[in-house]
Design a protein around this motif. Structure first.
Motif, PDB file in Angstrom:
ATOM      1  N   ASP A 130      -4.869  10.106  -1.233  1.00  0.00           N
ATOM      2  CA  ASP A 130      -5.872   9.059  -1.437  1.00  0.00           C
ATOM      3  C   ASP A 130      -5.439   7.729  -0.853  1.00  0.00           C
ATOM      4  O   ASP A 130      -6.154   6.721  -1.031  1.00  0.00           O
ATOM      5  CB  ASP A 130      -6.137   8.888  -2.945  1.00  0.00           C
ATOM      6  N   GLN A 131      -4.307   7.680  -0.201  1.00  0.00           N
ATOM      7  CA  GLN A 131      -3.794   6.436   0.375  1.00  0.00           C
ATOM      8  C   GLN A 131      -3.344   6.699   1.816  1.00  0.00           C
ATOM      9  O   GLN A 131      -2.162   6.584   2.157  1.00  0.00           O
ATOM     10  CB  GLN A 131      -2.613   5.914  -0.458  1.00  0.00           C
ATOM     11  N   PRO A 132      -4.272   7.011   2.712  1.00  0.00           N
ATOM     12  CA  PRO A 132      -3.851   7.341   4.097  1.00  0.00           C
ATOM     13  C   PRO A 132      -3.228   6.168   4.825  1.00  0.00           C
ATOM     14  O   PRO A 132      -2.359   6.368   5.676  1.00  0.00           O
ATOM     15  CB  PRO A 132      -5.160   7.794   4.751  1.00  0.00           C
ATOM     16  N   LYS A 133      -3.660   4.963   4.529  1.00  0.00           N
ATOM     17  CA  LYS A 133      -3.065   3.813   5.219  1.00  0.00           C
ATOM     18  C   LYS A 133      -1.600   3.665   4.853  1.00  0.00           C
ATOM     19  O   LYS A 133      -0.756   3.348   5.705  1.00  0.00           O
ATOM     20  CB  LYS A 133      -3.835   2.541   4.863  1.00  0.00           C
ATOM     21  N   TRP A 134      -1.281   3.884   3.581  1.00  0.00           N
ATOM     22  CA  TRP A 134       0.126   3.785   3.180  1.00  0.00           C
ATOM     23  C   TRP A 134       0.947   4.942   3.732  1.00  0.00           C
ATOM     24  O   TRP A 134       2.151   4.791   3.997  1.00  0.00           O
ATOM     25  CB  TRP A 134       0.231   3.714   1.665  1.00  0.00           C
TER      26      TRP A 134
END
Length: 978
Positions: free
Chosen positions: A593-597
């Motif tokens: 749920d956190q692809p940018k991270w």
């Protein structure tokens, strides 16, 4: 006076008594499964278990005084009087009988073998009346025989009696004294003897009518120690199982140890006889209520009750054998009694509700633990039935380990007796016999009672054996969590090293994500990897920056593995360090749920670790992230606050756990705070596409055979996400030039097509000239005006002569938007070129025709006219030509001596002739190689030129006949030479 309880734990056994026992018995002994009694006439009678006579034999001719059965050997020692011929010789004799060696005497009597007969009294040891006798068995065959006398002395014989290798010693007990300063005193007869052995220490109790003494037999000579100034009669002396001396007097029964008088027991009546049997004290006393009557009492001194009591006559002998007691009275009566079994005793006590005595009885009888627990259970049931729950529980607790706990638990499940149940469960845990269900029940009891103090003591108490908890950790944590006692659950999980439960409480119950992350970073590398895989998703969701930093530290050389490598000083180990660390790919699922991270995490890893075995997977993942269209992140969830909860801070170390009871707000100090990422991932898709292209180019260098990523996967991703720049780069690196053109053709990018063909379609290494043909076909079928591009394509086709002009015109004729002016100049140049080539071919044909005519004329001349040789010099040595000489048709002449043997060809023209012949032979061989012809035809773009070439080689000519080749060669050679 203490009133002793009386029981009938013994019963009289019926037995047919031998007639010999009804006679007057002088002495007796027992052991090794038999009883031996001595009669007045010197006969010894051996009786079996049923008190039946086995055999009798004459031991002494006059009388027998004392006998004793040895325990280690089946032998009998007897002391008796023999007939003597001289009154100066002592008639008292000690004999040793071997009962295993029976010799027949007559027809009906068996007599054991007498091994040795020794005179008791000698000149040095004067004769006196024997009042006591005892034999001690040392290491076989050594015996120690002690004989007590009425003169107050003890004669000791020590050694091998069977071989009469003995030494004699005289011990002084209470002899008569005739001191002039004091009135004379009479001697005190020795009435009792007993041995006490402890290891190598051997001591002798000696009882006289006036004192009790102890001799240390290991000393030489033995030293006497007076234990008491009061003595006793002979029949009131015995030895207990503990090797204590038991002495009966009128007022009480006394026990003597090596250091003096011990405990005493006051019994009514004058003591007539004392014996010891299996822990019981047998006392025959005169009945105070009935004169001239005696009473036999069997005392259990440990439990303080009378196990048996019966009136009896005057007892002369008490024998203990086969687990029974045989009493012989002076009036020739026999009492044969045996102890009842334990079950009968307990039933008797249970009927009287004497459970305490029953418990003491089974414990004193050294019964097994199960039997003892059964008695305690019945006692507990009895108390439970009387509603005495506290005492009942005390008994049930004593059954732990033997009685099934469920039996007790069911009785105390009532809420009113929860305190008793709690106490029982606590004891169950203390002994390490509790199961997970017992732990659950105990913790539920604590929570229902709201007894936090006991809960604290149970949870935080001392650990069990070998440092293990005294309860099931998982059960304790689960119950504490269900009841809301999170602090206790944390403590249990922390001390047990259960990282999974500890983190579940922090994350699922308390929502303290930063503390959980701080806890994980304090674990070992392996444990951190496992826990982050399990709980990292929740941490990334709530603390993405801190979790990303922790993962990066775990996967790079900043962790403990790098410290280990540096400490060892191994350069090779440091190079292999990335392969020893966890792979970042293992944590990709945490960032679902956190692809940018995830993108930041992988980028930071690549920057930190330049050479890693996981770069292929990382590049694949990064490329997919860069090409993704949707990088939205769900809104962060606020960390819940738990007021009123003060929980311990967990900092785990492999060697020991450090627990702080401070508030949770003080956990992340300035030094211990989890390092956060400084980069905030906010790139748009344009920037990510630029990164994707840079990743593709950096991962596949100019001179690299394989890229640092999966090229097939990269190609699929670029196609899925319509990433044209990536597709073009990958197609070009994979030498799929036609797919590169297809991309430009699909987008209608004419400039891209032309530039690509210039770069990839030139006549150079790795180029494909057919690209111009594909571009020409594309423009021909385009259906729109692209004159400028077509002209540029024609320039390259014309320069490299890629296509015939007719083919070019046919392909361009399909585009109705193109006019003749587009190809006008191209056609003109091609026509001029064709005209010039025709002229050159015509001139060549004329030249070849003239040469052919000249050759034919020369051949005709050689065939029809004579050849005149006019050379005057030798071609080889340039000397004047003289005979014998050799002339060749090529007009060369030689001295015969200048030519080699068998030289039939001109040495000057032979090399050229052979070269021509070899060429012809090769042409004929290739002309017949049909496989090569068809292969060349298939691989060539201009098949007509291949057919023409092979036609010139003579593929259609008729094969020459054998024998014709040499003449042809000769003529050809001649013609050429000419």
């Amino acid at each position: 006076m203490y009133q002793w309880r009386k029981f009938q734990f013994f019963e009289e056994k019926k037995a047919t008594v031998a007639e010999e026992l009804k006679e007057k018995v002088v002495c007796s002994t027992s052991g090794r499964g038999q009883i031996v009694v001595g009669a007045e006439d010197g006969m010894l009678h051996v009786l079996d278990r049923g008190l039946k006579l086995n055999y009798s034999f004459q031991a002494h001719t006059v009388s027998v005084r004392y006998i004793q059965q040895l325990k280690q050997r089946h032998m009998l020692i007897s002391v008796g009087e023999e007939e003597t011929a001289s009154p100066k010789v002592s008639a008292m004799t000690l004999k040793m009988w071997d009962l295993d060696k029976i010799q027949a005497e007559g027809s009906s009597t068996n007599v054991p073998t007498c091994i040795r007969s020794i005179r008791v009294f000698t000149n040095k040891y004067p004769e006196s009346q024997i009042t006591a006798f005892v034999v001690y068995e040392e290491t076989p065959p050594v015996l120690l025989v002690c004989i007590g006398l009425d003169t107050g002395y003890i004669y000791c014989m020590r050694g091998d009696i069977a071989r009469e290798r003995i030494s004699r010693v005289r011990l002084t007990v209470d002899p008569s004294s005739s001191d002039s300063q004091q009135p004379p005193t009479a001697a005190s007869p020795v009435t009792g003897l007993g041995f006490r052995a402890e290891g190598s220490l051997l001591q002798l109790f000696a009882v006289s009518t006036s004192s009790i003494n102890l001799f240390d037999m290991h000393e030489q000579p033995p030293q006497k120690h007076v234990l008491d100034q009061l003595g006793a009669e002979g029949q009131c002396v015995a030895m207990s199982d503990n090797q204590d001396l038991v002495v009966g007097r009128t007022e009480a029964v006394y026990f003597y140890e090596v250091d003096g008088r011990g405990p005493c027991w006051a019994f009514e009546g004058e003591k007539q006889f004392i014996a010891w049997f299996r822990g019981y004290l047998l006392v025959v006393t005169s009945d105070v209520r009935r004169p001239n009557k005696n009473v036999l009492n069997i005392y259990d001194l440990k439990n303080k009750f009378i196990a048996f009591s019966t009136p009896i006559g005057e007892v002369g002998h008490i024998l203990c054998e086969w687990g029974t007691v045989t009493l012989l009275t002076r009036d020739q009566q026999v009492l044969y009694i045996g102890e009842k079994d334990m079950g009968s005793k307990l039933d008797m006590l249970f009927r009287k509700n004497l459970y305490t005595i029953a418990i003491n009885l089974v414990q004193s009888q050294q019964s097994d633990a199960a039997a003892t627990a059964e008695v305690m259970r019945k006692y507990g049931d009895h108390l439970y039935g009387k509603h005495d729950y506290d005492e009942a529980m005390a008994q049930y607790i004593r059954t732990i380990g033997q009685l099934e706990p469920s039996y007790v638990i069911q009785k105390f499940l009532d809420a009113q007796r929860i305190h008793n149940l709690t106490h029982y469960l606590e004891k169950l845990h203390e002994k390490g016999l509790a199961t997970a269900d017992h732990t659950t029940l105990l913790l539920n009891c604590y929570t229902k009672l709201k007894d936090v103090e006991k809960l604290d003591n149970f949870i935080k108490g001392e650990e069990g054996k070998e440092g293990e908890p005294r309860f099931d950790v998982e059960t304790a944590v689960r119950v504490c969590r269900a009841a809301g006692y999170y602090q206790h659950a944390l403590f249990v999980a922390m001390r047990a090293g259960e990282h999974e439960w500890y983190l579940k409480i922090l994350l699922e119950d308390l929502g303290r994500y930063e503390e959980a992350l701080h806890y994980i970073t304090g674990l070992s590398q392996y444990e951190s990897t496992i826990t982050l895989k399990q709980y990292g998703k929740v941490l990334v969701e709530h603390k993405p920056a801190e979790t990303t930093a922790a993962l990066l530290k775990l996967c790079t050389t900043n962790g403990e593995s790098s410290k280990l490598a540096l400490a060892n000083g191994s350069e090779n180990m440091f190079k292999r360090l990335p392969s020893l660390l966890p792979s970042p790919i293992e944590f990709v699922h945490l960032f679902i749920d956190q692809p940018k991270w995830l993108m930041v995490f992988l980028e930071q890893y690549i920057d930190a670790v330049k050479t890693s075995p996981y770069h292929v997977e990382i590049h694949n993942t990064l490329l997919e992230l860069y090409l993704s269209e949707d990088m939205r992140v769900p809104a962060p969830i606020e960390e819940p606050s738990h007021r009123g909860l003060v929980l311990p801070v967990r900092s785990w170390n492999k060697e020991k756990a450090v627990v702080s009871d401070g508030p949770s707000e003080s956990v992340p100090s300035e030094v211990e705070k989890i390092e956060k990422m400084e980069v905030v991932p906010t790139e748009d898709r344009t920037q990510r596409l630029a990164k994707a292209l840079a990743l593709l180019k950096s991962g596949w260098g100019l001179h690299e055979q394989n890229p640092g990523y999966d090229k097939d996967l990269a190609l699929v991703l670029c196609q899925m996400h319509k990433f044209r720049d990536g597709l073009l780069f990958l197609y070009e690196k994979m030498k799929l030039y036609k797919e590169v053109l297809a991309c430009y053709m699909k987008d209608g990018d004419y400039a891209g097509l032309i530039s690509t063909c210039k770069r990839l379609g030139d006549a150079g290494p790795g180029s494909d000239l057919s690209l111009w043909n594909d571009v020409l076909v594309y423009f021909g079928e385009r259906g729109e005006n692209c004159a400028n591009e077509v002209k540029e394509v024609l320039v390259h086709i014309e320069r490299d002569n890629l296509l015939p002009p007719l083919i070019v015109l046919q392909k361009l004729a399909k585009n109705p938007a193109l006019t003749l002016s587009v190809v006008k100049e191209y056609i003109a140049r091609q026509l001029q070129l064709e005209t010039r080539l025709l002229d050159e071919d015509r001139k060549a044909i004329e030249k070849y025709q003239e040469e052919t005519a000249t050759m034919r004329a020369e051949v005709q001349e050689l065939r029809s006219r004579a050849r005149i040789f006019q050379l005057s010099k030798c071609t080889a040595c340039t000397s004047a030509l003289d005979l014998p000489a050799v002339h060749f048709l090529c007009m060369h002449s030689f001295h015969q001596r200048c030519l080699g043997d068998n030289e039939k060809e001109c040495p000057v023209c032979a090399p050229a002739n052979r070269h021509v012949l070899d060429m012809k032979r090769n042409l004929e061989a290739n002309a017949n190689d049909h496989d090569r012809f068809f292969q060349s035809l298939r691989n060539s773009e201009d098949g007509f030129s291949v057919i023409a070439e092979y036609f010139g080689r003579g593929i259609l000519n008729k094969a020459p006949q054998r024998g014709g080749a040499p003449s042809t060669l000769s003529r050809s050679s001649t013609s050429t030479s000419v």
